[in-house]
Design a protein around this motif. Structure first.
Motif, PDB file in Angstrom:
ATOM      1  N   CYS A  75       0.842  -1.202   0.000  1.00 21.81           N
ATOM      2  CA  CYS A  75       0.000   0.000   0.000  1.00 21.81           C
ATOM      3  C   CYS A  75       0.877   1.253   0.000  1.00 21.81           C
ATOM      4  O   CYS A  75       0.578   2.232  -0.702  1.00 21.81           O
ATOM      5  CB  CYS A  75      -0.920   0.004   1.216  1.00 21.81           C
ATOM      6  SG  CYS A  75      -2.317  -1.150   1.098  1.00 21.81           S
ATOM      7  N   LEU A  76       1.951   1.229   0.784  1.00 27.38           N
ATOM      8  CA  LEU A  76       2.894   2.360   0.784  1.00 27.38           C
ATOM      9  C   LEU A  76       3.545   2.511  -0.585  1.00 27.38           C
ATOM     10  O   LEU A  76       3.736   3.629  -1.081  1.00 27.38           O
ATOM     11  CB  LEU A  76       3.966   2.151   1.853  1.00 27.38           C
ATOM     12  CG  LEU A  76       3.507   2.243   3.307  1.00 27.38           C
ATOM     13  CD1 LEU A  76       4.662   1.909   4.249  1.00 27.38           C
ATOM     14  CD2 LEU A  76       2.961   3.640   3.618  1.00 27.38           C
ATOM     15  N   ALA A 111      -8.220  -3.037 -14.459  1.00 23.45           N
ATOM     16  CA  ALA A 111      -7.279  -3.535 -13.450  1.00 23.45           C
ATOM     17  C   ALA A 111      -7.352  -2.695 -12.187  1.00 23.45           C
ATOM     18  O   ALA A 111      -7.247  -3.215 -11.069  1.00 23.45           O
ATOM     19  CB  ALA A 111      -5.859  -3.529 -14.010  1.00 23.45           C
ATOM     20  N   MET A 112      -7.566  -1.384 -12.341  1.00 20.54           N
ATOM     21  CA  MET A 112      -7.676  -0.510 -11.169  1.00 20.54           C
ATOM     22  C   MET A 112      -8.982  -0.749 -10.415  1.00 20.54           C
ATOM     23  O   MET A 112      -9.036  -0.594  -9.193  1.00 20.54           O
ATOM     24  CB  MET A 112      -7.558   0.954 -11.592  1.00 20.54           C
ATOM     25  CG  MET A 112      -6.176   1.344 -12.108  1.00 20.54           C
ATOM     26  SD  MET A 112      -4.837   0.966 -10.934  1.00 20.54           S
ATOM     27  CE  MET A 112      -4.154  -0.554 -11.633  1.00 20.54           C
ATOM     28  N   ILE A 113     -10.036  -1.130 -11.137  1.00 22.53           N
ATOM     29  CA  ILE A 113     -11.288  -1.494 -10.470  1.00 22.53           C
ATOM     30  C   ILE A 113     -11.072  -2.759  -9.631  1.00 22.53           C
ATOM     31  O   ILE A 113     -11.523  -2.851  -8.478  1.00 22.53           O
ATOM     32  CB  ILE A 113     -12.405  -1.709 -11.509  1.00 22.53           C
ATOM     33  CG1 ILE A 113     -12.751  -0.376 -12.184  1.00 22.53           C
ATOM     34  CG2 ILE A 113     -13.649  -2.315 -10.851  1.00 22.53           C
ATOM     35  CD1 ILE A 113     -13.735  -0.500 -13.324  1.00 22.53           C
ATOM     36  N   VAL A 114     -10.363  -3.719 -10.210  1.00 19.57           N
ATOM     37  CA  VAL A 114     -10.018  -4.947  -9.474  1.00 19.57           C
ATOM     38  C   VAL A 114      -9.181  -4.603  -8.244  1.00 19.57           C
ATOM     39  O   VAL A 114      -9.419  -5.129  -7.147  1.00 19.57           O
ATOM     40  CB  VAL A 114      -9.253  -5.928 -10.390  1.00 19.57           C
ATOM     41  CG1 VAL A 114      -8.710  -7.109  -9.579  1.00 19.57           C
ATOM     42  CG2 VAL A 114     -10.155  -6.426 -11.500  1.00 19.57           C
ATOM     43  N   PHE A 130      -5.000   6.411 -10.234  1.00 28.68           N
ATOM     44  CA  PHE A 130      -4.221   5.640 -11.211  1.00 28.68           C
ATOM     45  C   PHE A 130      -4.987   5.528 -12.534  1.00 28.68           C
ATOM     46  O   PHE A 130      -4.408   5.685 -13.618  1.00 28.68           O
ATOM     47  CB  PHE A 130      -3.934   4.233 -10.683  1.00 28.68           C
ATOM     48  CG  PHE A 130      -2.654   4.101  -9.912  1.00 28.68           C
ATOM     49  CD1 PHE A 130      -1.426   4.270 -10.526  1.00 28.68           C
ATOM     50  CD2 PHE A 130      -2.661   3.793  -8.561  1.00 28.68           C
ATOM     51  CE1 PHE A 130      -0.231   4.144  -9.821  1.00 28.68           C
ATOM     52  CE2 PHE A 130      -1.485   3.662  -7.841  1.00 28.68           C
ATOM     53  CZ  PHE A 130      -0.271   3.838  -8.469  1.00 28.68           C
ATOM     54  N   ALA A 131      -6.295   5.259 -12.448  1.00 30.16           N
ATOM     55  CA  ALA A 131      -7.100   5.060 -13.652  1.00 30.16           C
ATOM     56  C   ALA A 131      -7.240   6.334 -14.470  1.00 30.16           C
ATOM     57  O   ALA A 131      -7.360   6.283 -15.698  1.00 30.16           O
ATOM     58  CB  ALA A 131      -8.482   4.534 -13.264  1.00 30.16           C
ATOM     59  N   ILE A 132      -7.218   7.486 -13.795  1.00 34.03           N
ATOM     60  CA  ILE A 132      -7.359   8.763 -14.496  1.00 34.03           C
ATOM     61  C   ILE A 132      -6.188   9.000 -15.450  1.00 34.03           C
ATOM     62  O   ILE A 132      -6.356   9.613 -16.509  1.00 34.03           O
ATOM     63  CB  ILE A 132      -7.471   9.911 -13.477  1.00 34.03           C
ATOM     64  CG1 ILE A 132      -8.853   9.884 -12.815  1.00 34.03           C
ATOM     65  CG2 ILE A 132      -7.238  11.275 -14.139  1.00 34.03           C
ATOM     66  CD1 ILE A 132      -8.996  10.850 -11.670  1.00 34.03           C
ATOM     67  N   ILE A 133      -5.008   8.497 -15.105  1.00 34.93           N
ATOM     68  CA  ILE A 133      -3.797   8.784 -15.888  1.00 34.93           C
ATOM     69  C   ILE A 133      -3.916   8.280 -17.327  1.00 34.93           C
ATOM     70  O   ILE A 133      -3.740   9.062 -18.272  1.00 34.93           O
ATOM     71  CB  ILE A 133      -2.558   8.205 -15.188  1.00 34.93           C
ATOM     72  CG1 ILE A 133      -2.338   8.913 -13.848  1.00 34.93           C
ATOM     73  CG2 ILE A 133      -1.314   8.366 -16.073  1.00 34.93           C
ATOM     74  CD1 ILE A 133      -1.279   8.287 -12.975  1.00 34.93           C
ATOM     75  N   LEU A 171      -9.838   5.854  -3.709  1.00 34.41           N
ATOM     76  CA  LEU A 171      -9.144   7.052  -4.192  1.00 34.41           C
ATOM     77  C   LEU A 171      -7.890   6.701  -4.980  1.00 34.41           C
ATOM     78  O   LEU A 171      -7.672   7.213  -6.092  1.00 34.41           O
ATOM     79  CB  LEU A 171      -8.784   7.958  -3.015  1.00 34.41           C
ATOM     80  CG  LEU A 171      -8.056   9.261  -3.369  1.00 34.41           C
ATOM     81  CD1 LEU A 171      -8.917  10.126  -4.271  1.00 34.41           C
ATOM     82  CD2 LEU A 171      -7.668  10.015  -2.100  1.00 34.41           C
ATOM     83  N   VAL A 172      -7.040   5.831  -4.433  1.00 31.86           N
ATOM     84  CA  VAL A 172      -5.769   5.508  -5.087  1.00 31.86           C
ATOM     85  C   VAL A 172      -5.975   4.840  -6.450  1.00 31.86           C
ATOM     86  O   VAL A 172      -5.414   5.291  -7.456  1.00 31.86           O
ATOM     87  CB  VAL A 172      -4.884   4.642  -4.162  1.00 31.86           C
ATOM     88  CG1 VAL A 172      -3.660   4.114  -4.906  1.00 31.86           C
ATOM     89  CG2 VAL A 172      -4.439   5.455  -2.948  1.00 31.86           C
TER      90      VAL A 172
END
Length: 274
Positions: free
Chosen positions: A25-26, A218-221, A263-266, A258-259
């Motif tokens: 996570c870090l 992948a970010m949803i997962v 990531f997905a926005i990029i 949020l994280v």
């Protein structure tokens, strides 16, 4: 003997699962901070970040710790799933799993496996290229304006360099050598242009949309995986108290949504806007 038994126990595996999960996570936070430069920074800033992450000795050590943590987390998760299955070989006669647990908690092994596949493909497309291939170097356009050469950055920054240095056919700037070609200067500043590779990857006219969609999925997962994993890590470590369990879960859900969303926005920004 006792030590070996401890390492093989389910309790020890849960401890290590929790510790490696929190460490990862870090890592996600640090990786996100660097990747957001694809939106808020310029090519130089992102490539400097990439160079730092691949050459700094301390970061290299942390990188190897991260690789080991990913492998251990994945293997540990598979072993724990198998042990849990063996512990209950016969299903309950009446089992309403949806009512007793969340989707994420019931499918952590599947979610983790999908994430492992994503990590491997992600490293092949970016990490491996950065380390093992002949990548193009970042270039900066330099044009002669009168008696002064003007370095024109993509971010509309301007910086003048001494005419005397140009007369010698070589310019030194930030410890990098710039070479003169004819009336203009063609500059290679020594940074592997991972920024260019990343932009071209997601803006590929044939497959960019599929890469972008795959990354977002992948970010949803990842979000589902974190929504259960973050809070359960604290429980596995024995940090479980009714007074602050709600706070831990709240932070976990915020982190989990949020994280991955940032990531997905990029890739969405790169494909549709940049």
């Amino acid at each position: 003997m006792a030590k070996s038994a401890l390492l093989k126990s389910s309790l020890a595996k849960k401890y290590w699962m929790a510790l490696t999960g929190l460490f990862l996570c870090l890592f996600l936070v640090g990786h996100l901070a660097g990747n957001l430069q694809l939106i808020f920074g310029d090519a130089s800033a992102f490539n400097e970040y990439a160079l730092f992450m691949t050459t700094n000795p301390a970061v290299k050590v942390l990188s190897y710790v991260t690789y080991i943590s990913i492998l251990f987390h994945a293997i540990d998760g598979i072993v724990l799933t198998i042990q849990n299955k063996k512990a209950r070989p016969i299903g309950y006669a009446k089992n309403n799993a949806a009512a007793n647990s969340s989707f994420s908690s019931r499918n952590m092994a599947v979610l983790g496996t999908l994430l492992l596949v994503f990590i491997v493909t992600h490293m092949v497309n970016f990490w491996a290229k950065m380390h093992f291939t002949q990548m193009p170097l970042q270039t900066i356009e330099v044009k002669m304006e009168g008696q002064k050469p003007l370095i024109v950055y993509k971010t509309v920054q301007e910086q003048y360099i001494p005419v005397e240095a140009v007369d010698r056919g070589q310019v030194e700037l930030k410890g990098t050598k710039f070479y003169q070609f004819g009336t203009d200067l063609k500059v290679a500043d020594g940074y592997k242009d991972l920024h260019k590779i990343t932009i071209e990857f997601f803006k590929d006219p044939s497959y960019g949309i599929f890469y972008t969609i795959g990354y977002v999925l992948a970010m949803i997962v990842l979000g589902f995986h974190l929504s259960h994993g973050f809070a359960s890590a604290f429980q596995s470590l024995g940090i479980n108290n009714p007074r602050y369990n709600g706070v831990v879960k709240g932070i976990g859900y915020l982190f989990a949504y949020l994280v991955p969303a940032l990531f997905a926005i990029i890739p969405l920004y790169i494909y549709f806007i940049k």
